[in-house]
Write a protein that holds these residues in place. Structure first.
Motif, mmCIF file in Angstrom:
data_model
loop_
_atom_site.group_PDB
_atom_site.id
_atom_site.type_symbol
_atom_site.label_atom_id
_atom_site.label_comp_id
_atom_site.label_asym_id
_atom_site.label_seq_id
_atom_site.Cartn_x
_atom_site.Cartn_y
_atom_site.Cartn_z
ATOM 1 N N LEU A 169 -1.446 4.987 -5.676
ATOM 2 C CA LEU A 169 -0.378 4.107 -5.192
ATOM 3 C C LEU A 169 0.964 4.821 -5.111
ATOM 4 N N VAL A 170 1.108 5.916 -5.827
ATOM 5 C CA VAL A 170 2.361 6.658 -5.841
ATOM 6 C C VAL A 170 2.454 7.458 -4.544
ATOM 7 N N ALA A 200 5.815 7.309 6.720
ATOM 8 C CA ALA A 200 5.311 5.939 6.718
ATOM 9 C C ALA A 200 6.326 4.969 7.310
ATOM 10 N N ALA A 201 7.588 5.316 7.304
ATOM 11 C CA ALA A 201 8.623 4.399 7.775
ATOM 12 C C ALA A 201 8.814 4.445 9.288
ATOM 13 N N THR A 202 8.155 5.355 10.008
ATOM 14 C CA THR A 202 8.389 5.487 11.439
ATOM 15 C C THR A 202 7.731 4.377 12.250
ATOM 16 N N ALA A 203 6.552 3.935 11.889
ATOM 17 C CA ALA A 203 5.864 2.911 12.661
ATOM 18 C C ALA A 203 5.613 1.694 11.773
ATOM 19 N N PRO A 204 6.110 0.520 12.202
ATOM 20 C CA PRO A 204 5.853 -0.670 11.388
ATOM 21 C C PRO A 204 4.361 -1.025 11.406
ATOM 22 N N VAL A 205 3.844 -1.356 10.253
ATOM 23 C CA VAL A 205 2.436 -1.697 10.112
ATOM 24 C C VAL A 205 2.349 -3.169 9.716
ATOM 25 N N PRO A 206 1.499 -3.948 10.386
ATOM 26 C CA PRO A 206 1.363 -5.361 10.020
ATOM 27 C C PRO A 206 0.893 -5.520 8.563
ATOM 28 N N TRP A 207 1.246 -6.652 7.951
ATOM 29 C CA TRP A 207 0.910 -6.898 6.549
ATOM 30 C C TRP A 207 -0.581 -6.783 6.280
ATOM 31 N N GLY A 208 -1.386 -7.232 7.193
ATOM 32 C CA GLY A 208 -2.829 -7.190 6.985
ATOM 33 C C GLY A 208 -3.418 -5.802 7.042
ATOM 34 N N ASP A 209 -2.678 -4.842 7.546
ATOM 35 C CA ASP A 209 -3.188 -3.488 7.715
ATOM 36 C C ASP A 209 -2.537 -2.471 6.789
ATOM 37 N N ARG A 210 -1.794 -2.911 5.801
ATOM 38 C CA ARG A 210 -1.092 -1.989 4.908
ATOM 39 C C ARG A 210 -2.055 -1.485 3.844
ATOM 40 N N PRO A 211 -2.473 -0.224 3.924
ATOM 41 C CA PRO A 211 -3.478 0.287 2.983
ATOM 42 C C PRO A 211 -2.985 0.339 1.540
ATOM 43 N N GLU A 212 -1.693 0.572 1.342
ATOM 44 C CA GLU A 212 -1.195 0.640 -0.032
ATOM 45 C C GLU A 212 -1.241 -0.728 -0.708
ATOM 46 N N LEU A 213 -1.052 -1.805 0.057
ATOM 47 C CA LEU A 213 -1.131 -3.141 -0.522
ATOM 48 C C LEU A 213 -2.583 -3.529 -0.807
ATOM 49 N N ALA A 214 -3.489 -3.096 0.060
ATOM 50 C CA ALA A 214 -4.912 -3.342 -0.205
ATOM 51 C C ALA A 214 -5.340 -2.614 -1.471
#
Length: 186
Positions: free
Chosen positions: A144-145, A154-168
């Motif tokens: 997670l770090v 990671a900040a260049t392209a917005p990723v939808p909430w459902g596709d965020r691998p770090e949150l999964a």
């Protein structure tokens, strides 16, 4: 669940929040992520229901058999889908652990109403599950770090909430921690 009520309520909150986020992840555009999120939502909500402190609500004894059947079905589905990805094996192990907890609670809620394992010391199955989930937590936590070079990328392209691998990964980690907490009192 046996143990202090405060621990039970913390587990309920953690698992319910994880299950709720997994429901949001089911909106992903990627079918594999939706499927994994659905399995994790069932696990999160099921773990939350099983973690309700016994001092507050003691479910009827047949409830534990229902949990065992539910998690058994989830485990079989995870084994079936494990043909496409190794991550589903983790889902199968988690479901099997929940079947074990449900069966142990059935035994402890039965006529003897003693310890689920019937003897002193740590039951071997509980020990194996504790080793697996402790190892999973210890290996997953450092992932997670963010790495120093990855923060800006990671900040260049917005990723939808459902596709965020770090949150999964954070959801899976929190459910692994909850599993360790549920297995310890056994």
């Amino acid at each position: 669940m046996h143990g202090p009520a405060s621990l039970g309520w913390l587990l309920v909150a953690l698992c319910a929040a994880t299950g709720a986020y997994c429901v949001l992840r089911m909106r992903s555009g990627v079918e594999e992520q939706r499927r994994a999120a659905g399995d994790e939502a069932v696990m999160g909500f099921g773990m939350a229901a099983m973690a309700v402190p016994a001092a507050v609500f003691t479910p009827p004894s047949w409830t534990w058999a229902g949990y065992a059947a539910l998690f058994g079905a989830v485990g079989l589905r995870a084994l079936w889908t494990a043909r496409t990805g190794a991550h589903h094996l983790h889902h199968a192990v988690g479901a099997l652990a929940m079947v074990y907890v449900a069966v142990a609670m059935t035994v402890s809620a039965g006529p003897g109403a003693g310890h689920a394992h019937g003897g002193s010391g740590l039951p071997p199955v509980t020990g194996v599950f504790l080793l697996y989930f402790t190892g999973y937590v210890l290996l997953s936590g450092p992932r997670l770090v963010p790495l120093p070079g990855m923060v800006g990328a990671a900040a260049t392209a917005p990723v939808p909430w459902g596709d965020r691998p770090e949150l999964a990964r954070a959801c899976r980690l929190s459910m692994g921690i909850a599993m360790v907490a549920m297995l310890l009192p056994m």
